[in-house]
Design a protein around this motif. Structure first.
Motif, PDB file in Angstrom:
ATOM      1  N   GLY A  46     -44.252 -54.999 -26.392  1.00  0.00           N
ATOM      2  CA  GLY A  46     -43.827 -55.356 -28.027  1.00  0.00           C
ATOM      3  C   GLY A  46     -44.008 -55.927 -29.411  1.00  0.00           C
ATOM      4  O   GLY A  46     -45.181 -56.429 -28.730  1.00  0.00           O
ATOM      5  N   VAL A  47     -43.576 -55.337 -30.427  1.00  0.00           N
ATOM      6  CA  VAL A  47     -44.608 -55.696 -31.811  1.00  0.00           C
ATOM      7  C   VAL A  47     -42.708 -56.206 -32.437  1.00  0.00           C
ATOM      8  O   VAL A  47     -42.039 -55.293 -31.925  1.00  0.00           O
ATOM      9  N   GLY A  48     -42.503 -57.255 -33.507  1.00  0.00           N
ATOM     10  CA  GLY A  48     -41.889 -57.219 -33.936  1.00  0.00           C
ATOM     11  C   GLY A  48     -40.717 -57.960 -33.930  1.00  0.00           C
ATOM     12  O   GLY A  48     -41.398 -59.345 -33.047  1.00  0.00           O
ATOM     13  N   ALA A  49     -39.511 -58.351 -34.129  1.00  0.00           N
ATOM     14  CA  ALA A  49     -38.673 -59.655 -33.840  1.00  0.00           C
ATOM     15  C   ALA A  49     -38.069 -59.562 -32.281  1.00  0.00           C
ATOM     16  O   ALA A  49     -37.507 -58.638 -31.416  1.00  0.00           O
ATOM     17  N   TYR A  50     -37.675 -60.281 -32.042  1.00  0.00           N
ATOM     18  CA  TYR A  50     -37.338 -61.087 -31.215  1.00  0.00           C
ATOM     19  C   TYR A  50     -35.649 -60.268 -31.038  1.00  0.00           C
ATOM     20  O   TYR A  50     -35.075 -60.053 -29.540  1.00  0.00           O
ATOM     21  N   GLY A  51     -34.946 -60.256 -31.609  1.00  0.00           N
ATOM     22  CA  GLY A  51     -33.147 -60.025 -31.554  1.00  0.00           C
ATOM     23  C   GLY A  51     -32.902 -59.111 -31.628  1.00  0.00           C
ATOM     24  O   GLY A  51     -32.382 -58.122 -30.581  1.00  0.00           O
ATOM     25  N   ALA A  52     -33.676 -58.121 -32.429  1.00  0.00           N
ATOM     26  CA  ALA A  52     -34.061 -56.976 -31.811  1.00  0.00           C
ATOM     27  C   ALA A  52     -34.776 -56.777 -30.640  1.00  0.00           C
ATOM     28  O   ALA A  52     -33.668 -55.322 -30.355  1.00  0.00           O
ATOM     29  N   ALA A  53     -35.333 -56.632 -30.243  1.00  0.00           N
ATOM     30  CA  ALA A  53     -36.063 -56.525 -29.203  1.00  0.00           C
ATOM     31  C   ALA A  53     -34.997 -56.466 -27.906  1.00  0.00           C
ATOM     32  O   ALA A  53     -35.068 -55.770 -27.299  1.00  0.00           O
ATOM     33  N   LEU A  85     -40.906 -61.811 -24.579  1.00  0.00           N
ATOM     34  CA  LEU A  85     -38.959 -61.964 -23.655  1.00  0.00           C
ATOM     35  C   LEU A  85     -38.931 -62.350 -22.605  1.00  0.00           C
ATOM     36  O   LEU A  85     -37.551 -62.309 -22.576  1.00  0.00           O
ATOM     37  N   LEU A  86     -39.838 -62.450 -21.763  1.00  0.00           N
ATOM     38  CA  LEU A  86     -40.057 -63.346 -20.429  1.00  0.00           C
ATOM     39  C   LEU A  86     -39.056 -64.531 -19.996  1.00  0.00           C
ATOM     40  O   LEU A  86     -38.328 -64.759 -19.768  1.00  0.00           O
ATOM     41  N   PHE A  87     -39.111 -65.660 -21.553  1.00  0.00           N
ATOM     42  CA  PHE A  87     -38.710 -66.839 -21.939  1.00  0.00           C
ATOM     43  C   PHE A  87     -36.834 -67.091 -21.592  1.00  0.00           C
ATOM     44  O   PHE A  87     -36.558 -66.156 -21.495  1.00  0.00           O
ATOM     45  N   GLU A  88     -36.861 -67.732 -21.895  1.00  0.00           N
ATOM     46  CA  GLU A  88     -35.499 -68.138 -21.678  1.00  0.00           C
ATOM     47  C   GLU A  88     -34.667 -67.702 -23.344  1.00  0.00           C
ATOM     48  O   GLU A  88     -33.550 -67.295 -23.563  1.00  0.00           O
ATOM     49  N   GLY A  98     -33.627 -64.468 -24.278  1.00  0.00           N
ATOM     50  CA  GLY A  98     -34.564 -63.843 -23.480  1.00  0.00           C
ATOM     51  C   GLY A  98     -34.235 -64.267 -22.184  1.00  0.00           C
ATOM     52  O   GLY A  98     -32.494 -63.964 -21.705  1.00  0.00           O
ATOM     53  N   LEU A  99     -35.697 -63.099 -21.094  1.00  0.00           N
ATOM     54  CA  LEU A  99     -34.835 -62.320 -20.018  1.00  0.00           C
ATOM     55  C   LEU A  99     -34.341 -63.539 -19.450  1.00  0.00           C
ATOM     56  O   LEU A  99     -34.140 -63.510 -17.570  1.00  0.00           O
ATOM     57  N   GLY A 100     -35.115 -64.903 -19.829  1.00  0.00           N
ATOM     58  CA  GLY A 100     -34.950 -65.985 -18.299  1.00  0.00           C
ATOM     59  C   GLY A 100     -35.945 -66.311 -17.197  1.00  0.00           C
ATOM     60  O   GLY A 100     -35.734 -66.160 -16.005  1.00  0.00           O
TER      61      GLY A 100
END
Lengths: 207, 254
Positions: A46-53, A85-88, A98-100
């Motif tokens: 992953g590279v880039g913005a959290y929301g978009a991902a 992304l692994l975080f809440e 996120g994936l939580g």
């Protein structure tokens, strides 16, 4: 043995593939939930913005399968944004879930005198917990490019780098030890980065 | 410890070959970019800059092949530029394996190119490149384009700020006065730049001996020192340079 790299439109997957290939590991790009759940190892780049991902993962209906895969106990490596992304949740441009898989959140690197944001360059890891990924990392420099960092409890932090007054988690791990995240780019961290992919290969081999 | 200062060899590439050749390992001349890039990675380079100095589209395709080949065997950041005129040019290079793209002349003609590139790839992937010359009569650092042949009237410090405002995540600044002299980096220029902008700065031009790197990295807060001929000609060996800098108290990755 099948290693799946999650294909959700993230930038620079090609360089991740090249680094993995150089360690003699064959990996396949996929966004097929069945293929992911039956994999022996999963890499979330992953590279880039959290929301978009997160939106891209959601559109491909990958959130449930990735959460289920994490619970399976099989090796799972998140890299850079893939680690975050692994975080809440993240507070990047408003709050995004996120994936939580690992508790707590992703926040902006604060401005500190003499420390630029993003952190861009090579920083030195200090290992806090030995695990398959951190076994070769103590005192090594790895390459970072990020404007956000994770905040979590010490039990989930396997390595850190110092950035001004902040101790940035550079490697994180979940409760059962099968999900590991690297804030740096192992595919851009020279020979020490390649050792991370080698270690991941061994994690998969040992399972 | 904290972020290490980066030592960055630069390769000028024309017709698929490193221009001027590279002489190290017993002064054997090597022109193959992949061989050279791999040798620099193994010697401890923290990043590589590749400058495409070809003109035709046909040769541009050769550059894609080279970037792809280098990024398949060299696992440190690759910054690539030269003749970038559109976001399509950027996309092609990033797909080939570039981590960052630098834009020079085209950014002066069409500043929105930086903003568009940053929107697509993120600011961290877009490097603003500036060629600078001190104008003694009017006492300012002037921006030059087209390989340093055309003055623009732009003040380099203002243009640096402008590029960052447009979305550049890093600046690669070459002092044309110092370039090729081997008399050291233009310390004054980099002190002014680091005060003006908050993004990382790569200093280029003037490296002739190890002390030049030490002076730059101790007297300014630039993030990286770029050099070409001193490395290519084997006048400075990367491992020795990095060991010396570390002894001098500069944060360096060994």
């Amino acid at each position: 043995m099948t290693i799946i790299i999650i294909d959700y439109g993230a930038g620079n997957i090609a360089n991740v593939m090249k680094a993995i290939a150089s360690t003699g590991l064959s990996a396949k790009l996929s966004h097929d939930p069945a293929e992911i759940l039956s994999a022996d190892g999963v890499v979330l780049p992953g590279v880039g913005a959290y929301g978009a991902a997160m939106s891209a993962l959601n559109e491909r209906q990958l959130i449930g399968p990735l959460q289920a895969y994490a619970k399976s106990g099989k090796p799972f490596l998140g890299v850079c944004l893939g680690m975050q992304l692994l975080f809440e949740r993240s507070t990047e441009f408003g709050e995004t879930a996120g994936l939580g898989i690992i508790p707590e959140d992703v926040v902006t690197l604060p401005q500190q005198q003499g420390y630029k944001v993003p952190q861009m360059g090579w920083n030195q890891n200090q290992v806090r917990q030995l695990n398959p990924i951190t076994s070769t990392l103590n005192d090594t420099y790895t390459y970072f490019v990020h404007s956000f960092y994770v905040r979590t409890a010490p039990q989930y932090i396997a390595a850190t780098v110092d950035y001004g007054q902040i101790e940035i988690p550079s490697v994180v791990v979940n409760d059962s030890g099968n999900v590991i995240g690297a804030q740096f780019h192992p595919e851009k961290s020279g020979k020490d980065g390649l050792l991370v992919w080698q270690s991941f290969k061994e994690m998969v081999d040992d399972k | 410890m904290t972020l290490a200062k980066r030592i960055v060899p630069a390769l000028d590439i024309k017709n698929g070959q490193v221009v001027k050749g590279v002489q190290f390992e017993n002064l054997r001349s090597v022109g193959d970019p992949v061989t050279v890039a791999k040798a620099y990675e193994q010697a401890g380079a923290d990043e590589l800059v590749l400058l495409d100095i070809t003109a035709t589209l046909e040769e541009r395709d050769t550059m894609m092949t080279i970037v792809n080949a280098i990024s398949s065997v060299v696992f440190i950041p690759l910054t690539v530029g030269g003749g970038i005129r559109s976001t399509q040019d950027m996309t092609r290079l990033i797909k080939a394996g570039a981590d960052k793209i630098f834009v020079n002349s085209a950014a002066v003609k069409q500043p929105e190119l930086i903003t568009k590139g940053a929107a697509i790839f993120g600011s961290q992937a877009i490097v603003g490149a500036i060629d600078v010359k001190w104008e003694p009569k009017s006492k300012f650092y002037q921006v030059y384009v087209a390989g340093g042949t055309q003055p623009t009237g732009l003040n380099a410090i203002s243009w640096a700020k402008e590029m960052v405002a447009l979305g550049a995540g890093e600046l690669l600044v070459t002092s044309m006065d110092a370039d090729g002299t081997k008399n050291g980096y233009d310390i004054d220029l980099y002190q002014q730049l680091t005060e003006a902008v908050s993004v990382p700065i790569v200093a280029s031009g003037g490296a002739g001996k190890i002390e030049d790197f030490t002076a730059l990295l101790k007297q300014t807060t630039v993030d990286a020192a770029l050099a070409a001929s001193v490395f290519h000609l084997g006048e400075i060996a990367l491992p020795q340079l990095k060991q010396t800098l570390k002894k001098e108290g500069v944060a360096i990755r060994i």
